[in-house]
Each structure stands twice: as structure tokens, then as C-alpha cells.
Design a protein around this motif. Structure first.
Motif, PDB file in Angstrom:
ATOM      1  N   ASP A 129       0.770  -1.214   0.046  1.00 41.57           N
ATOM      2  CA  ASP A 129       0.152   0.030  -0.032  1.00 41.57           C
ATOM      3  C   ASP A 129       0.902   1.124  -0.118  1.00 41.57           C
ATOM      4  O   ASP A 129       1.919   1.340   0.688  1.00 41.57           O
ATOM      5  CB  ASP A 129      -1.124   0.168   1.153  1.00 41.57           C
ATOM      6  N   ASP A 130       0.596   2.181  -0.763  1.00 40.09           N
ATOM      7  CA  ASP A 130       1.325   3.756  -0.628  1.00 40.09           C
ATOM      8  C   ASP A 130       0.201   4.655  -0.134  1.00 40.09           C
ATOM      9  O   ASP A 130       0.662   5.697   0.225  1.00 40.09           O
ATOM     10  CB  ASP A 130       1.649   3.824  -1.977  1.00 40.09           C
ATOM     11  N   ASN A 131      -1.022   4.457   0.453  1.00 41.53           N
ATOM     12  CA  ASN A 131      -1.884   5.250   0.719  1.00 41.53           C
ATOM     13  C   ASN A 131      -2.987   4.504   1.636  1.00 41.53           C
ATOM     14  O   ASN A 131      -3.433   3.534   1.192  1.00 41.53           O
ATOM     15  CB  ASN A 131      -2.798   6.128  -0.283  1.00 41.53           C
ATOM     16  N   SER A 132      -3.463   5.453   2.801  1.00 43.13           N
ATOM     17  CA  SER A 132      -4.384   4.789   3.309  1.00 43.13           C
ATOM     18  C   SER A 132      -5.258   5.989   4.081  1.00 43.13           C
ATOM     19  O   SER A 132      -4.623   6.827   4.716  1.00 43.13           O
ATOM     20  CB  SER A 132      -4.132   3.748   4.580  1.00 43.13           C
ATOM     21  N   SER A 133      -6.639   5.817   4.266  1.00 41.44           N
ATOM     22  CA  SER A 133      -7.447   6.755   5.037  1.00 41.44           C
ATOM     23  C   SER A 133      -8.238   6.009   5.964  1.00 41.44           C
ATOM     24  O   SER A 133      -8.801   5.098   5.711  1.00 41.44           O
ATOM     25  CB  SER A 133      -8.231   7.789   4.232  1.00 41.44           C
ATOM     26  N   CYS A 134      -8.129   6.019   7.304  1.00 38.22           N
ATOM     27  CA  CYS A 134      -8.614   5.397   8.251  1.00 38.22           C
ATOM     28  C   CYS A 134      -9.795   6.043   9.265  1.00 38.22           C
ATOM     29  O   CYS A 134      -9.305   7.366   9.438  1.00 38.22           O
ATOM     30  CB  CYS A 134      -7.817   4.586   9.277  1.00 38.22           C
ATOM     31  N   LEU A 135     -10.779   5.777   9.335  1.00 35.56           N
ATOM     32  CA  LEU A 135     -11.646   6.327  10.459  1.00 35.56           C
ATOM     33  C   LEU A 135     -11.421   5.556  11.806  1.00 35.56           C
ATOM     34  O   LEU A 135     -11.422   4.234  11.962  1.00 35.56           O
ATOM     35  CB  LEU A 135     -13.055   6.132  10.139  1.00 35.56           C
TER      36      LEU A 135
END
Length: 339
Positions: free
Chosen positions: A218-224
Motif C-alpha cells: 500500500d502507498d496510501n490509506s485513510s482510516c476512521l
């Protein structure tokens, strides 16, 4: 007093820029061995410090008896190297993420406990002066409860940081297991736990490879994240911030907002609802371009000298890792993951 004999396992960028210089400047340490599959790299350090060079940690542990080791290998070797060292009676400082699965993290914690040695995880964000100051302000109660937050860590990617550039292990799935989340995201899951003195209760993750070529990590992640206290926020990790690094955290609280790492001069800014603004110039957060002493090595050495549990223990590392693993599980299943 006898010096602590330290072996460094893995002689890549983090060893070169943080571990080795910080051990070298600690008067209580003697560097006795360096291990790296690139033997020339290990040999260069061995020559410089009058130490021994090894191509792998197994040979080193069978020949020498270090008091402590730093594990600075690719992620997939963190657990095997740490457990092998602990079983030889060495204290262990392991880079983050401490492991690539919860089972590995538990095995590392057990190995340290069974052998009566310390296990510390290199979550250096806790020791950066702006984060220490931010926690002090939160603890003072002036801002009241944290309600929402966002914490971000992004840079242009490991090709600019790693000694091997685009050929780095960071991009090889079988060695890295995880990409930006293991490199940067786990720093922020640890930081938010530390700042809020709270645990993550629920995680949703959107994780993908958006721009890096020829890699499955992975090169990007957005987490809640939802914390046990009820606070909710976002955690972002990225290797595609091509215009420069962002390692910022903003906390919106009952009585105002705290901004960390958003301003080039004042690393912590508190804006209260009554109009009062306090700005703190407390020393920088280390970046890839500008290294700062992490404080991790000195804390590790101190824990050995004083025979105390390291502040960033294996248990702490395990909890921060759990958040990242939950985000991957969420991405795979499309579900909210309860911790």
C-alpha cells in the motif's frame, strides 16, 4: 561500570541515521557487532567501531553474547530476530511495526518475559518535543476533552529515504508485508493512543496502491477511528506526498483546538474558544530531510541500566500494531472492525 555491549541487526537507513549514531554518542554503550546481508555495509561499521561484521543475525548470536540488540531489518524479520536475541538473553529494541501479525507480537512479548529481558519498540513520535509538549497541555486540562482529531503522516516514499532507493525492501511485499501503513500509519496509531491516553475501539480502513509502480504494498490509506472515550477521528498514511512531508495532528477539544506540526515556527499552537492563542516553539519533529535525535536509544539504554520496563513496551507496540492490522482487515472485508 561495564558498558552495554550492543549489536545492530540490519544496517539500512534507520540504523545509519538514528540507531548507530545515537548508540555511538551514548557513553554507556559499546557497539560490538553489525549484521547485514550486504556484508560490506556491516563491515564498514565494524571497521569504524572496532566491532565484528556478520551477514546474518543467527551467526552473530551463536558467536557473540550481546547485552542488547537493535532490530532494524525488513518487517518480516522483526519477530524472528527479536525472539532469537531474547532467547540468547539480549535486551531488544525493535523498529516499528514491531511485527507483521498479532501472533508474532505476542511471541515476542513472551520471549522477552521468559528470558527476563526488555523489549522496546521504536515508536519515536512519542519522544518528539512537540508531541511531549502537546501531551503536557492535554494533561493540564485547559482544552478539556478531545472530541475529534485528524493525524497525518505522509512523504514522497521510501525511495528517497532507503539506502537502496527504488530497489528497497520497502516495496517487496514478501519482506515488507505492508507499505505506508507499516512505515507511517503505525507511528500515528501509536501517537494518538499516547496523546489521548485512550485505546482505539473501532477502525474502518480504505487502503490501496495508488501511484507506486511495480509493488503490491500500500502507498496510501485513510482510516476512521473511534476511541474508547467516544472521540472520533481520521488517520492518514501516504507515500505520495510528492511536495514534501506532512506529520501533523489536529485535536478539536471542548475548549478549543490544538495544532501540532502545522506551522514551520511554532510546532504547537493552542487556540482557545475565549480567543486566547498560545504558541509554543519547542523544537522540531524529525523529518527525513532533517534528522533530530529520536531519544529512543537513550531511553532503551536507560531502561537496561535502571532495570525498568521501557516506556514503549512490547505491549504498547502490540496495541498500536493492532490498529493497523484492523484497518487492513476492514479494507479486505468492507466492515468496521472492533478491537
Amino acid at each position: 561500570m561495564n558498558k552495554i555491549k550492543v549489536a545492530v541487526i540490519g544496517c539500512g537507513a534507520i540504523a545509519e541515521r538514528r540507531h548507530i549514531p545515537e548508540y555511538a554518542s551514548n557513553p554507556n554503550v559499546e557497539l560490538i557487532a553489525f549484521c547485514d546481508p550486504n556484508l560490506e555495509r556491516a563491515q564498514n561499521y565494524a571497521n569504524r567501531f572496532g566491532a565484528q561484521a556478520f551477514a546474518n543475525y543467527e551467526d552473530m548470536l551463536s558467536e557473540l553474547k550481546p547485552d542488547a540488540v537493535s532490530v532494524c531489518t525488513p518487517n518480516y524479520l522483526h519477530a524472528p530476530a527479536s525472539i532469537a536475541a531474547a532467547n540468547k538473553g539480549a535486551h531488544v529494541l525493535v523498529e516499528k511495526p514491531m511485527a507483521v501479525s498479532d501472533e508474532e507480537a505476542v511471541a515476542m512479548i513472551d520471549a522477552a518475559a521468559n528470558n527476563g529481558v526488555n523489549l522496546m519498540v521504536g515508536h519515536n513520535q512519542r519522544m518528539m518535543p512537540p508531541h511531549v509538549k502537546a501531551k503536557e497541555i492535554l494533561q493540564s486540562g485547559v482544552l478539556g476533552k478531545v472530541l475529534t482529531f485528524r493525524t497525518t503522516f505522509g512523504h514522497p516514499g521510501p525511495e528517497g529515504w532507503s539506502l537502496d532507493g527504488a530497489g528497497s525492501w520497502f516495496f517487496r511485499k514478501e519482506e515488507a508485508i505492508m507499505g505506508a501503513m507499516g512505515d507511517l500509519g503505525v507511528h500515528k496509531s501509536d501517537l494518538i493512543r499516547y496523546l489521548l491516553e485512550d485505546e482505539v475501539a473501532q477502525v474502518t480502513g480504505f487502503i490501496g496502491t495508488l501511484d507506486k509502480k511495480d509493488t503490491e504494498v500500500d502507498d496510501n490509506s485513510s482510516c476512521l477511528l473511534r476511541m474508547k472515550s467516544g472521540a472520533i477521528g481520521t488517520l492518514v498514511a501516504s507515500w505520495t506526498y510528492y511536495k514534501g512531508e506532512d506529520n501533523s495532528t489536529i485535536l478539536w477539544c471542548e475548549n478549543g483546538v490544538m495544532k501540532i506540526g502545522t506551522d514551520p515556527h511554532d510546532q504547537v499552537i493552542v487556540e482557545l474558544r475565549n480567543g486566547e492563542v498560545n504558541r509554543y516553539n519547542v523544537g522540531a519533529i524529525a523529518t527525513n530531510e532533517r534528522q533530530e535525535t529520536s531519544g529512543i536509544i537513550d531511553a532503551f539504554v536507560d531502561s537496561i541500566l535502571t532495570n525498568t520496563t521501557p516506556s514503549i513496551s512490547g505491549e504498547e507496540g502490540r496495541k498500536s500494531l493492532a490498529v493497523i492490522l484492523a484497518a487492513f482487515e476492514s479494507q479486505e472485508t468492507g466492515r468496521i472492525i472492533n478491537l
